[in-house]
Design a protein around this motif. Sequence first.
Motif, mmCIF file in Angstrom:
data_model
loop_
_atom_site.group_PDB
_atom_site.id
_atom_site.type_symbol
_atom_site.label_atom_id
_atom_site.label_comp_id
_atom_site.label_asym_id
_atom_site.label_seq_id
_atom_site.Cartn_x
_atom_site.Cartn_y
_atom_site.Cartn_z
ATOM 1 N N VAL A 129 -65.989 -30.473 60.612
ATOM 2 C CA VAL A 129 -67.092 -30.331 59.661
ATOM 3 C C VAL A 129 -66.554 -29.624 58.427
ATOM 4 O O VAL A 129 -65.621 -28.824 58.514
ATOM 5 C CB VAL A 129 -68.290 -29.548 60.248
ATOM 6 N N TYR A 171 -65.343 -39.179 56.392
ATOM 7 C CA TYR A 171 -66.413 -38.182 56.517
ATOM 8 C C TYR A 171 -67.763 -38.807 56.172
ATOM 9 O O TYR A 171 -67.864 -39.633 55.271
ATOM 10 C CB TYR A 171 -66.149 -36.982 55.607
ATOM 11 N N ALA A 194 -73.280 -34.739 57.397
ATOM 12 C CA ALA A 194 -73.438 -34.093 58.704
ATOM 13 C C ALA A 194 -74.826 -34.346 59.295
ATOM 14 O O ALA A 194 -74.966 -34.456 60.515
ATOM 15 C CB ALA A 194 -73.169 -32.600 58.580
ATOM 16 N N ILE A 229 -76.375 -32.477 62.506
ATOM 17 C CA ILE A 229 -75.669 -31.210 62.289
ATOM 18 C C ILE A 229 -76.140 -30.588 60.975
ATOM 19 O O ILE A 229 -76.217 -31.271 59.947
ATOM 20 C CB ILE A 229 -74.144 -31.441 62.251
ATOM 21 N N CYS A 277 -72.335 -31.552 52.760
ATOM 22 C CA CYS A 277 -72.132 -31.073 54.127
ATOM 23 C C CYS A 277 -71.751 -32.284 54.977
ATOM 24 O O CYS A 277 -72.568 -33.180 55.194
ATOM 25 C CB CYS A 277 -73.411 -30.432 54.654
ATOM 26 N N ALA A 335 -69.237 -34.359 58.164
ATOM 27 C CA ALA A 335 -68.606 -34.297 59.478
ATOM 28 C C ALA A 335 -67.770 -35.553 59.688
ATOM 29 O O ALA A 335 -68.031 -36.597 59.103
ATOM 30 C CB ALA A 335 -69.662 -34.172 60.574
#
Length: 75
Positions: free
Chosen positions: A18, A31, A34, A39, A50, A52
Amino acid sequence: MIKAAHLQAKSMGFTSVVLLGHQDYYPKFGYKPAYTFGISFPFEAPSENCMALELFPGSLSEISGEVVYPNAFFE
């Protein structure tokens, strides 16, 4: 360096990554936001920053919740 870091993380037994990063740069390494994995981050930040990454397909399929950072991160 990012690809090498992913390989190192995998070799150390990590299954995902992350990060808080630029929304136009990190997606080229796989990526995703998230929030698509359920998340969240423990601070205010734009959701598109943001992110993950699953180092192994499906490694985040049964993971959700808030990222936990060491206290030193907030000092």
